[in-house]
Design a protein around this motif. Structure first.
Motif, short mmCIF file in Angstrom:
data_model
loop_
_atom_site.label_atom_id
_atom_site.label_comp_id
_atom_site.label_asym_id
_atom_site.label_seq_id
_atom_site.Cartn_x
_atom_site.Cartn_y
_atom_site.Cartn_z
N SER A 1 -25.13 -29.35 -20.00
CA SER A 1 -24.59 -30.69 -20.21
C SER A 1 -23.94 -31.21 -18.92
O SER A 1 -23.76 -30.48 -17.96
CB SER A 1 -23.55 -30.65 -21.33
N GLY A 2 -23.57 -32.48 -18.95
CA GLY A 2 -22.93 -33.08 -17.77
C GLY A 2 -21.61 -32.43 -17.42
O GLY A 2 -21.33 -32.18 -16.25
N LYS A 3 -20.80 -32.13 -18.42
CA LYS A 3 -19.47 -31.57 -18.15
C LYS A 3 -19.49 -30.06 -18.00
O LYS A 3 -18.79 -29.51 -17.14
CB LYS A 3 -18.48 -31.96 -19.25
N ASP A 4 -20.27 -29.36 -18.79
CA ASP A 4 -20.24 -27.91 -18.77
C ASP A 4 -21.39 -27.29 -17.98
O ASP A 4 -21.42 -26.08 -17.77
CB ASP A 4 -20.25 -27.36 -20.19
N GLY A 5 -22.33 -28.10 -17.56
CA GLY A 5 -23.48 -27.59 -16.84
C GLY A 5 -23.17 -27.31 -15.38
O GLY A 5 -22.04 -27.43 -14.91
#
Length: 140
Positions: free
Chosen positions: A14-18
């Motif tokens: 994901s955008g935040k956790d990637g």
């Protein structure tokens, strides 16, 4: 003849956790880490805005060197720093502020300022940005 340069980005998650990596064709960047934390906090790695700042400062310094040479002078040195500002709320770069210090034997402050102004508007990265660009220049 056009000159083409390239780089690739690989992102997972994901955008935040990637997390992702950046690689340039020259391999100066080779699987260089970037993530949400390197972009919006203080994580280890790079980010697009840092790379844009490096591109802008490098492009500006080289354009200024060519301008100085074209005016019949040679710079002893040109130090250029770019600070690129990202507004996360609008997802846009709102400015690129260049700070420049140079030593150019024999040049007047007026001529130097003229050449700085030309470089500010005409280095290819300045032309690429659709944002406010400013320069503070010091002649030593």
């Amino acid at each position: 003849m056009e000159i083409k340069r390239n780089a690739t980005a690989h992102w997972e998650g994901s955008g935040k956790d990637g997390k992702g990596t950046l690689t340039t064709a020259s391999t100066v960047l080779n699987g260089t880490q970037y993530s949400f934390n390197t972009r919006f906090a203080d994580g280890v790695g790079t980010n697009p805005e840092e790379l844009a700042a490096a591109a802008h400062s490098g492009c500006f310094a080289m354009q200024l060197a060519f301008n100085i040479q074209g005016a019949g002078f040679t710079a002893t040195f040109i130090d250029a720093k770019a600070v690129v500002t990202l507004d996360p709320a609008s997802s846009s770069i709102t400015s690129s502020k260049l700070t420049v210090t140079a030593s150019v034997p024999g040049i007047t402050k007026e001529k130097f300022d003229e050449l700085v102004g030309h470089a500010e508007k005409n280095c290819p990265i300045s032309k690429l940005f659709n944002t406010a660009i400013s320069v503070d220049a010091t002649l030593e």
